[in-house]
Design a protein around this motif. Structure first.
Motif, PDB file in Angstrom:
ATOM      1  N   GLY A  19       0.834  -1.210   0.000  1.00  0.00           N
ATOM      2  CA  GLY A  19       0.000   0.000   0.000  1.00  0.00           C
ATOM      3  C   GLY A  19       0.862   1.250   0.000  1.00  0.00           C
ATOM      4  N   SER A  20       1.970   1.194   0.732  1.00  0.00           N
ATOM      5  CA  SER A  20       2.875   2.346   0.733  1.00  0.00           C
ATOM      6  C   SER A  20       3.456   2.558  -0.663  1.00  0.00           C
ATOM      7  N   ALA A  21       3.846   1.441  -1.290  1.00  0.00           N
ATOM      8  CA  ALA A  21       4.508   1.565  -2.595  1.00  0.00           C
ATOM      9  C   ALA A  21       3.527   1.970  -3.699  1.00  0.00           C
ATOM     10  N   VAL A  22       2.385   1.310  -3.736  1.00  0.00           N
ATOM     11  CA  VAL A  22       1.424   1.621  -4.803  1.00  0.00           C
ATOM     12  C   VAL A  22       0.780   2.972  -4.494  1.00  0.00           C
ATOM     13  N   GLY A  23       1.012   3.944  -5.360  1.00  0.00           N
ATOM     14  CA  GLY A  23       0.470   5.270  -5.082  1.00  0.00           C
ATOM     15  C   GLY A  23       0.251   6.040  -6.369  1.00  0.00           C
ATOM     16  N   LEU A  24       0.155   7.359  -6.217  1.00  0.00           N
ATOM     17  CA  LEU A  24      -0.086   8.195  -7.393  1.00  0.00           C
ATOM     18  C   LEU A  24       0.999   7.970  -8.440  1.00  0.00           C
ATOM     19  N   GLY A  25       2.232   7.719  -7.963  1.00  0.00           N
ATOM     20  CA  GLY A  25       3.360   7.515  -8.875  1.00  0.00           C
ATOM     21  C   GLY A  25       3.130   6.370  -9.850  1.00  0.00           C
ATOM     22  N   LEU A  98       7.809  16.253   4.639  1.00  0.00           N
ATOM     23  CA  LEU A  98       7.755  17.190   3.511  1.00  0.00           C
ATOM     24  C   LEU A  98       6.924  16.612   2.360  1.00  0.00           C
ATOM     25  N   ILE A  99       7.159  15.332   2.047  1.00  0.00           N
ATOM     26  CA  ILE A  99       6.416  14.721   0.935  1.00  0.00           C
ATOM     27  C   ILE A  99       4.927  14.694   1.261  1.00  0.00           C
ATOM     28  N   LEU A 100       4.614  14.329   2.524  1.00  0.00           N
ATOM     29  CA  LEU A 100       3.189  14.248   2.874  1.00  0.00           C
ATOM     30  C   LEU A 100       2.510  15.590   2.649  1.00  0.00           C
ATOM     31  N   TYR A 102       2.937  17.809   0.384  1.00  0.00           N
ATOM     32  CA  TYR A 102       2.463  18.086  -0.982  1.00  0.00           C
ATOM     33  C   TYR A 102       1.669  16.931  -1.568  1.00  0.00           C
ATOM     34  N   TYR A 103       1.903  15.729  -1.021  1.00  0.00           N
ATOM     35  CA  TYR A 103       1.138  14.567  -1.494  1.00  0.00           C
ATOM     36  C   TYR A 103      -0.357  14.766  -1.177  1.00  0.00           C
ATOM     37  N   VAL A 104      -0.661  15.381  -0.019  1.00  0.00           N
ATOM     38  CA  VAL A 104      -2.087  15.576   0.318  1.00  0.00           C
ATOM     39  C   VAL A 104      -2.746  16.571  -0.627  1.00  0.00           C
ATOM     40  N   PHE A 222      10.972   6.275  -6.266  1.00  0.00           N
ATOM     41  CA  PHE A 222       9.764   6.946  -5.769  1.00  0.00           C
ATOM     42  C   PHE A 222       8.643   5.933  -5.621  1.00  0.00           C
ATOM     43  N   SER A 223       8.512   5.086  -6.647  1.00  0.00           N
ATOM     44  CA  SER A 223       7.394   4.157  -6.661  1.00  0.00           C
ATOM     45  C   SER A 223       7.489   3.130  -5.543  1.00  0.00           C
ATOM     46  N   LEU A 224       8.710   2.714  -5.217  1.00  0.00           N
ATOM     47  CA  LEU A 224       8.846   1.705  -4.161  1.00  0.00           C
ATOM     48  C   LEU A 224       8.918   2.329  -2.761  1.00  0.00           C
ATOM     49  N   GLY A 229      12.034   6.451   5.221  1.00  0.00           N
ATOM     50  CA  GLY A 229      11.700   5.999   6.570  1.00  0.00           C
ATOM     51  C   GLY A 229      10.386   5.232   6.635  1.00  0.00           C
ATOM     52  N   CYS A 230       9.609   5.215   5.539  1.00  0.00           N
ATOM     53  CA  CYS A 230       8.291   4.568   5.607  1.00  0.00           C
ATOM     54  C   CYS A 230       8.438   3.063   5.766  1.00  0.00           C
ATOM     55  N   LEU A 231       9.259   2.454   4.902  1.00  0.00           N
ATOM     56  CA  LEU A 231       9.358   1.004   4.938  1.00  0.00           C
ATOM     57  C   LEU A 231      10.131   0.544   6.175  1.00  0.00           C
ATOM     58  N   THR A 321      -3.291   4.880   0.890  1.00  0.00           N
ATOM     59  CA  THR A 321      -2.402   3.902   1.523  1.00  0.00           C
ATOM     60  C   THR A 321      -0.949   4.403   1.523  1.00  0.00           C
ATOM     61  N   SER A 322      -0.575   5.207   0.526  1.00  0.00           N
ATOM     62  CA  SER A 322       0.787   5.766   0.536  1.00  0.00           C
ATOM     63  C   SER A 322       0.898   6.869   1.586  1.00  0.00           C
ATOM     64  N   ALA A 323      -0.139   7.727   1.651  1.00  0.00           N
ATOM     65  CA  ALA A 323      -0.107   8.816   2.630  1.00  0.00           C
ATOM     66  C   ALA A 323      -0.052   8.247   4.051  1.00  0.00           C
ATOM     67  N   MET A 324      -0.732   7.108   4.266  1.00  0.00           N
ATOM     68  CA  MET A 324      -0.702   6.496   5.601  1.00  0.00           C
ATOM     69  C   MET A 324       0.732   6.169   6.007  1.00  0.00           C
ATOM     70  N   SER A 325       1.526   5.652   5.054  1.00  0.00           N
ATOM     71  CA  SER A 325       2.894   5.259   5.420  1.00  0.00           C
ATOM     72  C   SER A 325       3.765   6.478   5.694  1.00  0.00           C
ATOM     73  N   LEU A 326       3.539   7.552   4.932  1.00  0.00           N
ATOM     74  CA  LEU A 326       4.317   8.769   5.178  1.00  0.00           C
ATOM     75  C   LEU A 326       3.962   9.318   6.565  1.00  0.00           C
ATOM     76  N   HIS A 327       2.674   9.341   6.854  1.00  0.00           N
ATOM     77  CA  HIS A 327       2.198   9.847   8.144  1.00  0.00           C
ATOM     78  C   HIS A 327       2.773   9.002   9.282  1.00  0.00           C
TER      79      HIS A 327
HETATM   80  N1  PFF Z   1       5.329   5.231  -3.599  1.00  0.00           N
HETATM   81  C1  PFF Z   1       4.343   6.276  -3.636  1.00  0.00           C
HETATM   82  C2  PFF Z   1       3.849   6.448  -5.058  1.00  0.00           C
HETATM   83  O1  PFF Z   1       4.256   5.698  -5.959  1.00  0.00           O
HETATM   84  O2  PFF Z   1       3.027   7.342  -5.269  1.00  0.00           O
HETATM   85  C3  PFF Z   1       4.832   7.599  -3.144  1.00  0.00           C
HETATM   86  C4  PFF Z   1       5.635   7.547  -1.896  1.00  0.00           C
HETATM   87  C5  PFF Z   1       5.056   7.070  -0.714  1.00  0.00           C
HETATM   88  C6  PFF Z   1       6.941   7.953  -1.935  1.00  0.00           C
HETATM   89  C7  PFF Z   1       5.824   6.957   0.419  1.00  0.00           C
HETATM   90  C8  PFF Z   1       7.720   7.865  -0.813  1.00  0.00           C
HETATM   91  C9  PFF Z   1       7.151   7.357   0.332  1.00  0.00           C
HETATM   92  F1  PFF Z   1       7.901   7.237   1.394  1.00  0.00           F
END
Ligand code: PFF
Length: 450
Positions: A19-25, A98-100, A102-104, A222-224, A229-231, A321-327
């Protein structure tokens, strides 16, 4: 010290990390990169980057997190007290924050488009370029949507690891995969879909330049969700029986399949409409696709409705699910190191991050003239996070595991105390000591000079 939570099941471990990896990217960036950079040739290079760079970095983050059972900052402090290495933990948490922020903002746009799709807006044939730019530059509207999205993330995180992150990932990830399946079928059923597929899959090696290889590597990072620090934080909730290498392969495989299937959704649909231009980045999902949805509506209203609605739900689930991991990366630190309750820590992170998010959102409108080095606040955050800290972090993580950590500790973590076989241990060590840091250093220097 209060007992630390863990994920309750292996499935939970895989779905939360995926869920962290699969995101907008995956949904908007990967398909455009493939389309522009040589189709199947890019996919091949991307796969090599995932296997030889992404997986080793992910395994390294997992082992740091699982060994220490601590948030990212404390993890480095525990493993290398009083040394410079601990700043890697600080950088990871800072950059997740920082990413969170702008991701939101982009996730808020997705929420807005989901609401539009429910109202049948895409059946009306509007000027979708004007619609998008007037929305994102509005001083209030996008902020409200970003705040609602942040609230959703907040509610999951404040529920905790097992009953928040794990429980929601177990519902949202299967839903996401199911929706992808439906959308692929919808897209393949559109007239002219095969042109889109051949655009996406035709291998064109003449387009493969150093730049393309570098973009593939950047996209893989980015995608993974590497080096944020998330993983590492999620791995601190893994049990002692979690197989780290296998989990890293499973997560990378899910992430890559979703990215490729997103291409299968987008391009056949776009090509079924000859006069729609293929945009890159946000333009693809907020301008190109609304035009496609409109045309789908005019031929097949039900397909148009289902397609547009489900597509934005898909984006929303992926973003959440990605924002959750950043948070979580930040909340775990605040909770454990500042001794605040989990709820308060989550609230502190949500509110402070949202304040920065307001600035990022305004940088598309009233604040667009305020720039640093020619970049708006949004662009600056993205630049610092993805172009500077992410690659540097990747290098430091590999060097840390390859050179600083005791070899026995590393082997024990990867083999669960000697109970598993890991035939490629030497190869893994070679990758993290030499190959991966060198490869990332090349991208970094190239990006900075370019
Ligand atoms: N992997 C997420 C995406 O592909 O959109 C974005 C992301 C989430 C990047 C968490 C970095 C991160 F730590």
């Amino acid at each position: 010290m209060e007992n630390r939570s863990n994920f309750g099941s292996k499935l939970g471990v895989i779905l939360a990390s995926a869920g962290s990896a699969v995101g907008l990217g995956n949904v908007w960036r990967f398909p455009t990169e493939v389309g522009n950079n040589g189709g199947a040739a890019f996919i091949l290079i991307y796969l090599l980057c995932v296997v030889f760079v992404g997986v080793p970095v992910m395994v390294s983050e997992f082992l740091i997190g699982r060994h220490t059972h601590a948030n990212t900052i404390s993890a480095y402090q525990k493993l290398a007290p009083g040394t410079w290495w601990r700043y890697e933990g600080v950088a990871g948490v800072f950059i997740a924050f920082l990413i969170l922020s702008y991701y939101v903002v982009i996730s808020g746009w997705t929420l807005y488009y989901f609401v539009l799709s429910l109202t049948g807006y895409f059946a009306q044939g509007k000027d979708y370029v004007a619609c998008f730019s007037s929305f994102v530059s509005h001083p209030v509207q996008p902020i409200v949507y970003a705040a609602i999205f942040m609230l959703m993330t907040h509610l999951v995180i404040s529920k905790g690891v097992e009953s928040g992150i794990e429980r929601f990932s177990k519902v949202m990830m299967p839903m996401l995969l199911f929706i992808i399946g439906i959308l692929v079928v919808c897209s393949f059923g559109m007239p002219g879909a095969s042109d889109g597929l051949s655009f996406l899959l035709r291998p064109d090696f003449s387009k493969v330049t150093t730049n393309v290889v570098l973009s593939a590597m950047g996209q893989a990072f980015f995608s993974l969700s590497l080096a944020m620090g998330c993983l590492c934080t999620y791995a601190s909730y893994f049990g002692s029986d979690t197989r780290l290498v296998k989990t890293a392969f499973s997560v990378s495989a899910i992430d890559t399949v979703v990215a490729i299937l997103s291409g299968f959704i987008i391009f056949p649909a776009v090509f079924s409409v000859a006069d729609v231009e293929v945009n890159a980045g946000p333009g693809l999902v907020f301008i190109t696709l609304p035009n496609v949805f409109y045309l789908a509506f005019s031929h097949m209203p039900v397909v148009g409705y289902v397609f547009s609605g489900l597509f934005y739900v898909l984006l929303l689930l992926a973003a959440l699910t990605s924002a959750m991991s950043l948070h979580e990366s930040v909340t775990a630190y605040v909770h454990e190191s500042m001794h605040l309750s989990r709820r308060r820590s989550a609230a502190l992170v949500s509110v402070s991050c949202m304040l920065l998010g307001v600035g990022c959102s305004l940088s598309f409108g009233p604040w667009s003239d305020y720039t640093v080095f020619g970049m708006t606040m949004f662009d600056l955050f993205d630049f610092v996070a993805s172009k500077i800290i992410m690659p540097l972090g990747g290098i430091v993580i590999c060097l840390f595991v390859g050179w600083k950590l005791d070899r026995k500790l590393v082997r024990d973590e990867l083999t669960n105390g000697g109970t598993l076989r890991f035939r490629f241990f030497r190869f893994y060590l070679f990758l993290v000591r030499w190959a991966v840091p060198l490869a990332i250093a090349l991208i970094f220097i190239h990006e900075l000079l370019g």
